[in-house]
Structures are given as C-alpha cells and as structure tokens.
Design a protein around this motif. Structure first.
Motif, short mmCIF file in Angstrom:
data_model
loop_
_atom_site.label_atom_id
_atom_site.label_comp_id
_atom_site.label_asym_id
_atom_site.label_seq_id
_atom_site.Cartn_x
_atom_site.Cartn_y
_atom_site.Cartn_z
N THR A 191 -0.23 17.71 6.71
CA THR A 191 1.15 17.59 7.21
C THR A 191 1.22 18.05 8.65
OG1 THR A 191 2.05 17.95 5.00
CG2 THR A 191 3.55 18.33 6.84
N ARG A 239 4.20 11.78 3.88
CA ARG A 239 4.38 10.44 4.47
C ARG A 239 4.72 10.59 5.96
NH1 ARG A 239 8.34 7.57 0.05
NH2 ARG A 239 6.90 7.68 -1.72
N GLU A 255 2.56 15.47 -1.85
CA GLU A 255 2.64 14.13 -1.25
C GLU A 255 3.31 14.19 0.11
OE1 GLU A 255 4.39 9.67 -2.18
OE2 GLU A 255 4.65 11.24 -3.68
N TRP A 307 0.86 -1.18 0.00
CA TRP A 307 0.00 0.00 0.00
C TRP A 307 0.90 1.23 0.00
CZ3 TRP A 307 -3.70 1.41 4.59
CH2 TRP A 307 -4.44 2.53 4.25
N GLU A 308 0.84 1.99 -1.10
CA GLU A 308 1.72 3.14 -1.24
C GLU A 308 1.13 4.42 -0.65
OE1 GLU A 308 4.03 5.73 -4.66
OE2 GLU A 308 2.89 3.98 -5.24
N GLN A 309 -0.13 4.73 -1.02
CA GLN A 309 -0.68 5.99 -0.57
C GLN A 309 -2.18 6.04 -0.78
OE1 GLN A 309 1.58 8.75 -2.83
NE2 GLN A 309 0.84 8.03 -4.79
N LEU A 345 5.87 4.06 4.22
CA LEU A 345 4.56 4.02 3.55
C LEU A 345 3.52 3.44 4.51
CD1 LEU A 345 5.72 2.55 0.12
CD2 LEU A 345 5.19 4.93 0.64
N PRO A 346 2.24 3.65 4.26
CA PRO A 346 1.67 4.45 3.18
C PRO A 346 1.68 5.93 3.51
CG PRO A 346 -0.10 3.46 4.45
CD PRO A 346 1.21 2.94 5.04
N GLY A 347 1.50 6.71 2.45
CA GLY A 347 1.41 8.16 2.58
C GLY A 347 0.11 8.65 1.99
N SER A 348 0.03 9.94 1.78
CA SER A 348 -1.14 10.55 1.14
C SER A 348 -0.66 11.49 0.05
CB SER A 348 -1.98 11.34 2.14
OG SER A 348 -2.61 10.46 3.05
N ASP A 349 -1.37 11.47 -1.08
CA ASP A 349 -1.02 12.32 -2.21
C ASP A 349 -2.24 13.16 -2.56
OD1 ASP A 349 0.38 13.43 -4.29
OD2 ASP A 349 0.35 11.62 -5.56
N TRP A 377 3.48 14.74 9.77
CA TRP A 377 4.19 13.99 8.73
C TRP A 377 5.15 14.92 8.00
CZ3 TRP A 377 0.49 10.09 5.86
CH2 TRP A 377 0.01 9.16 6.79
#
Length: 117
Positions: A23, A41, A39, A5-7, A47-51, A28
């Motif tokens: 943020t 993290r 983006e 799971w990346e984002q 990971l995961p982060g948010s974009d 983050w």
C-alpha cells in the motif's frame, strides 16, 4: 466470454504487514483488511488490485509470476520501495534496463524504464 482482471493474489505469512508495505510502496488504498486477508487497489473502485492471503509456509524458491512496473521516473520509483525495505535482487537478469527488487517477503518485482506513451 468477457473477463475483467480483478486482482493478483499474493500468498503471505503476514498478509497485513505485506499488504500494508505494498500500500505504501504503490500509494494505493486498502479496500479490505482482516487477519488472513488484505486487499488493496489503485482507488476503491478501480481494478485490478492485489489481495494478500495468509499461508503457513515461507517462500522457498524464485517466484514464477511477478509484477512489472513502468514508471515515469525509474530512479524515484526504485528508491521509494527500497526506502520501505525492498531489496535489490539478482535472478539471472544480467545487464538490463529494468531493476529487479524483492518485497519484505522476498517476492520479486521489476521496475522498468520510462513509461511508454
């Protein structure tokens, strides 16, 4: 097949402002920023982060997916985003142990009770 799971992608009319808000709310770090994409993290290599990605239209209905957070201290972790402009919202949850908030573009998220071990 193995997936990582990346984002979470969040559509936004102002991805820089909303991404910066998240943020600060989450503590983050920013890993990429442009006018159309922002983006974040938990740490640069975690990971995961948010974009946050630019869209032209404002949100018009209740979000289908939303984020749930499980804090160590619910009161403190509700107060922190509220201090940054989050709003308490009612989405039909009734009396529950979690608190429903919305960010500055009205994306709902929940802050649950104490983190489980």
């Amino acid at each position: 097949m193995t997936l990582e799971w990346e984002q979470v992608i969040v559509h936004s009319v102002d991805p820089v402002a909303l991404g910066q808000w998240w943020t600060e709310a989450l503590g983050w770090v920013v890993v990429h920023a442009s006018d159309d994409e922002f983006e974040i993290r938990p740490a640069p290599d975690r990971l995961p982060g948010s974009d946050f990605v630019r869209v032209d239209e404002n949100k018009t209905a209740k979000s289908r997916p939303h984020l749930d957070f499980r804090p160590d201290d619910q009161a403190a972790e509700v107060a922190r985003p509220v201090a940054h402009g989050a709003q308490h919202v009612y989405i039909g949850q009734g009396e529950q142990s979690w608190v429903v908030l919305a960010d500055t573009e009205v994306n709902e998220f929940c802050v649950g009770g104490r983190r489980r071990l």
